[in-house]
Scaffold this active site. Structure first.
Site, PDB file in Angstrom:
ATOM      1  N   ARG A 313       0.627  -1.325  -0.076  1.00 16.36           N
ATOM      2  CA  ARG A 313      -0.008   0.325  -0.364  1.00 16.36           C
ATOM      3  C   ARG A 313       1.114   0.922  -0.176  1.00 16.36           C
ATOM      4  NH1 ARG A 313      -3.228   1.112   3.847  1.00 16.36           N
ATOM      5  NH2 ARG A 313      -5.000   2.221   1.928  1.00 16.36           N
ATOM      6  N   CYS A 345      15.178  -4.834  -3.817  1.00 18.32           N
ATOM      7  CA  CYS A 345      16.076  -3.841  -4.540  1.00 18.32           C
ATOM      8  C   CYS A 345      15.102  -3.000  -6.006  1.00 18.32           C
ATOM      9  CB  CYS A 345      17.315  -4.667  -5.337  1.00 18.32           C
ATOM     10  SG  CYS A 345      18.060  -6.000  -4.195  1.00 18.32           S
ATOM     11  N   GLU A 346      14.780  -2.065  -4.812  1.00 22.38           N
ATOM     12  CA  GLU A 346      14.618  -0.644  -5.720  1.00 22.38           C
ATOM     13  C   GLU A 346      14.187   0.406  -4.771  1.00 22.38           C
ATOM     14  OE1 GLU A 346      11.479  -0.883  -8.058  1.00 22.38           O
ATOM     15  OE2 GLU A 346      11.656  -3.328  -8.556  1.00 22.38           O
ATOM     16  N   TYR A 374      -5.859  -5.460   2.218  1.00 23.43           N
ATOM     17  CA  TYR A 374      -5.356  -5.120   0.833  1.00 23.43           C
ATOM     18  C   TYR A 374      -3.836  -5.533   1.566  1.00 23.43           C
ATOM     19  CZ  TYR A 374      -9.777  -3.380  -0.555  1.00 23.43           C
ATOM     20  OH  TYR A 374     -11.039  -3.369  -0.905  1.00 23.43           O
TER      21      TYR A 374
HETATM   22  C1  LIG Z   1     -13.178  -2.973  -3.792  1.00 18.83           C
HETATM   23  C2  LIG Z   1     -14.455  -2.958  -3.820  1.00 18.83           C
HETATM   24  C3  LIG Z   1     -15.794  -3.400  -2.052  1.00 18.83           C
HETATM   25  C4  LIG Z   1     -14.740  -3.216  -0.843  1.00 18.83           C
HETATM   26  O1  LIG Z   1     -13.785  -1.704  -0.773  1.00 18.83           O
HETATM   27  P1  LIG Z   1     -13.119  -1.199   0.776  1.00 18.83           P
HETATM   28  O2  LIG Z   1     -12.783   0.238   0.182  1.00 18.83           O
HETATM   29  O3  LIG Z   1     -12.556  -2.115   0.924  1.00 18.83           O
HETATM   30  O4  LIG Z   1     -14.863  -1.389   1.811  1.00 18.83           O
HETATM   31  C5  LIG Z   1     -15.968  -3.305  -2.555  1.00 18.83           C
HETATM   32  N1  LIG Z   1     -16.734  -3.539  -3.782  1.00 18.83           N
HETATM   33  C6  LIG Z   1     -16.745  -3.605  -4.802  1.00 18.83           C
HETATM   34  C7  LIG Z   1     -17.622  -3.071  -6.398  1.00 18.83           C
HETATM   35  C8  LIG Z   1     -15.155  -2.958  -4.925  1.00 18.83           C
HETATM   36  O5  LIG Z   1     -14.580  -3.396  -5.862  1.00 18.83           O
END
Ligand SMILES: *Cc1c(COP(=O)(O)O)cnc(C)c1O
Length: 416
Positions: A313, A345-346, A374
């Site tokens: 992230r 290594c970046e 994520y």
């Molecule tokens: C990724 C996604 C979510 C979840 O998003 P969050 O920000 O993690 O709550 C919900 N709906 C769809 C269609 C998504 O692609």
């Protein structure tokens, strides 16, 4: 262990009385640690968001697909949103029944659609071309459509999924074409959904998007459900006192909107939401070893073994993760700015820039907080680093291994 910096894990008894040095010693470093209590609490927040009784929150599993976490989420009564055959498979492995799943693909192949059609998983379509493709594969079927409400929101342009600058959803100006295709293929539109973007802390755009999705809903007569999307934010800046999303306030506004809609539509349709991050994010921290300290010019670097293959992230979205530091013995806590970097290594392998942290030593443990969403699900073995183990600190305080660390065999497994 002593906590040199940060207090979230102390305040929440995050490690359930376990010593992080023991955990890393036993399961290896880096290590994703999950807290069962926090996960269950966040599920309940969403479960109890409104009083409207035909309300089913779906967990968007792409945020974290560990089947042991999915089992807990299911136990708490949430259904699941899935984006791919792989996610359908993992949801089923964790015990989800196909009628508890909602498939929301984007630009998928016929094979992907057939995977869902064969299992009778309700599918949402998000372009006219894909609607045609679906109609040819499953004439007479029941489907949902993802509309673009014309409003977007999110913490970074890469996560805004509504409005004019996104690949997602069908705009309301195409409703006549949608109706024609439904007729051509004898499809029944039983649901509509939207998702405006990820990580909103201000409920205003979410509320604003409801008007438009509900107006679209009124133009279809056979709906059994309406899915309002996910994106509920969590406070990543806890150490700076960031407040939580006002779930109670949001719930009250939502409740009114849902009841009003049901009255005017003449049916208590099922309302759904699809949070991903909100459910899992705060339940996890990723632990790593402090491996080197050095200066270059004016910058002090804190090196650790958490590369961007472990937590993407920060490099992907410039995201902030709070940092905690643990040591074996108590030490002074004066802080100064450090740039925290990993072992890949970046030069972009940066977890935090100019972060105020206490002096650390090699052998201390660093934790990147709020890593449950994520985090592991985007992890890779880039640089042929192992993806880490995941452990769950259960409500009782006991620790359970819920995913083994990769091994050398995993690196070569598919190279036949
Ligand atoms: C990724 C996604 C979510 C979840 O998003 P969050 O920000 O993690 O709550 C919900 N709906 C769809 C269609 C998504 O692609």
């Amino acid at each position: 262990m002593h906590t040199l910096h940060g207090n979230f894990t102390t305040e929440t008894n995050f490690y359930g009385g376990n010593d992080v040095f023991d955990l890393v010693g036993q399961y290896g470093s880096p290590l994703y640690v999950y807290n069962e209590n926090i996960l269950r609490e966040r599920c309940q927040d969403m479960k109890n968001l409104v009083t409207y009784d035909n309300f089913v929150p779906h967990y968007s599993i792409k945020a974290n697909t560990n089947i042991h976490l999915l089992k807990i989420v299911r136990e708490e009564g949430l259904h699941a949103d899935v984006m791919s055959p792989g996610e359908i498979f993992l949801a089923e492995q964790s015990g989800y029944k196909t009628d508890e799943l909602f498939f929301i693909p984007n630009n998928v192949t016929k094979e992907d659609m057939l995977y869902a059609i064969k299992r009778n998983v309700t599918t949402s379509i998000d372009s006219l071309d894909q609607l045609k493709m679906y109609g040819e594969l499953n004439p007479g079927g029941k489907i949902a459509i993802r509309f673009n409400p014309g409003v977007g929101a999110g913490h970074h342009e890469k996560v805004v999924t509504g409005g004019k600058k996104t690949k997602f959803g069908i705009g309301s100006e195409f409703i006549p074409e949608v109706k024609k295709l439904l007729e051509t293929y004898d499809l029944t539109l039983i649901g509509i959904n939207q998702h405006i973007g990820s990580l909103f802390m201000d409920p205003a755009p979410y509320i604003q998007s409801l008007d438009s999705i509900l107006n679209i809903a009124r133009q279809f007569d056979d709906l059994t459900f309406i899915d309002l999307g996910g994106g509920f934010g969590i406070p990543y800046h806890k150490q700076d006192g960031e407040s939580r999303l006002d779930i109670k306030g949001l719930g009250e506004i939502l409740d009114e909107v849902l009841h009003d809609f049901a009255d005017s539509y003449g049916k208590k349709v099922q309302f759904q939401i699809e949070p991903g991050r909100y459910i899992v994010c705060e339940s996890s921290a990723v632990l790593g070893n402090v491996t080197a300290l050095k200066s270059n010019g004016d910058t002090k670097y804190l090196g650790c073994d958490i590369g961007f293959n472990i937590l993407q992230r920060p490099i992907m979205y410039d995201s902030h993760h709070d940092i905690e530091i643990y040591s074996k013995e108590a030490r002074l806590k004066d802080v100064s700015p450090f740039t925290v970097v990993g072992n890949i290594c970046e030069s972009g392998d940066i977890l935090a820039k100019d972060r105020l942290l206490p002096e650390t030593q090699i052998g201390d443990i660093i934790a990147l907080m709020d890593a449950g969403a994520y985090g592991y699900s985007m992890a890779s073995c880039y640089n042929q680093r192992f993806r880490p183990a995941e452990i769950l600190v259960e409500s009782s305080g006991s620790v359970r291994l819920i995913r083994k660390r990769d091994t050398f065999e995993d690196l070569i497994r598919n190279m036949i």
